[in-house]
Design an enzyme around this catalytic site. Sequence first.
Site, PDB file in Angstrom:
ATOM      1  N   THR A  97     -77.309 -92.368  86.478  1.00 25.90           N
ATOM      2  CA  THR A  97     -76.354 -91.310  86.130  1.00 25.90           C
ATOM      3  C   THR A  97     -75.008 -91.551  86.788  1.00 25.90           C
ATOM      4  O   THR A  97     -73.955 -91.328  86.182  1.00 25.90           O
ATOM      5  CB  THR A  97     -76.900 -89.923  86.520  1.00 25.90           C
ATOM      6  OG1 THR A  97     -78.133 -89.711  85.811  1.00 25.90           O
ATOM      7  CG2 THR A  97     -75.925 -88.808  86.180  1.00 25.90           C
ATOM      8  N   CYS A  98     -75.024 -92.047  88.012  1.00 28.45           N
ATOM      9  CA  CYS A  98     -73.777 -92.296  88.746  1.00 28.45           C
ATOM     10  C   CYS A  98     -72.935 -93.358  88.049  1.00 28.45           C
ATOM     11  O   CYS A  98     -71.708 -93.231  87.969  1.00 28.45           O
ATOM     12  CB  CYS A  98     -74.092 -92.720  90.175  1.00 28.45           C
ATOM     13  SG  CYS A  98     -75.132 -91.537  91.076  1.00 28.45           S
ATOM     14  N   SER A  99     -73.591 -94.405  87.536  1.00 28.19           N
ATOM     15  CA  SER A  99     -72.878 -95.523  86.911  1.00 28.19           C
ATOM     16  C   SER A  99     -72.581 -95.310  85.432  1.00 28.19           C
ATOM     17  O   SER A  99     -71.636 -95.891  84.914  1.00 28.19           O
ATOM     18  CB  SER A  99     -73.685 -96.811  87.061  1.00 28.19           C
ATOM     19  OG  SER A  99     -73.696 -97.227  88.405  1.00 28.19           O
TER      20      SER A  99
END
Length: 159
Positions: free
Chosen positions: A47-49
């Site tokens: 999700t972060c990337s």
Amino acid sequence: MTIQVGDKLPEVPLQRIREGVETVDTLTLFGDGKVVLFAVPGAFTPTCSERHLPGYVEHFDAFRSKGIDVACLSVNDPFVMQAWGQSQNVPDGLLMLADGNGEFTRALGLELDASAYGMGTRAKRFALYAEDGVVRQLHVEAPGEFRVSSADFMLEQLA
């Protein structure tokens, strides 16, 4: 205790890479001016990337046009944050900050126990807006959520 709106950001050293590893305290980074600081549980995680950092990259100019700096924080080392920033085409000026030992995250009271996933203590997913080192908005995600710390949501709140 979790930081609240109206509180001053704690003064804790963080690291970043510019001309080498640089240690800089949060008072120097955030004590003067406007900043959106968002935190992710881990660099290079899905999700972060795929959504979190890319949203801030996409909308970086919109924040800057409002006179707001943008900083990304993770409990990772500065080399990981640099490599992640390069892989995500982070623009110059978007700060990629390493809280390697989680000291700032703990001082904010926004730590996450990710031991079950082999990640130890990390930062909860959050975004805050501060002016002259004082928190004016704080948005912490519920576990497994991604909404209130997104670039789109923060831009709406700052409209």
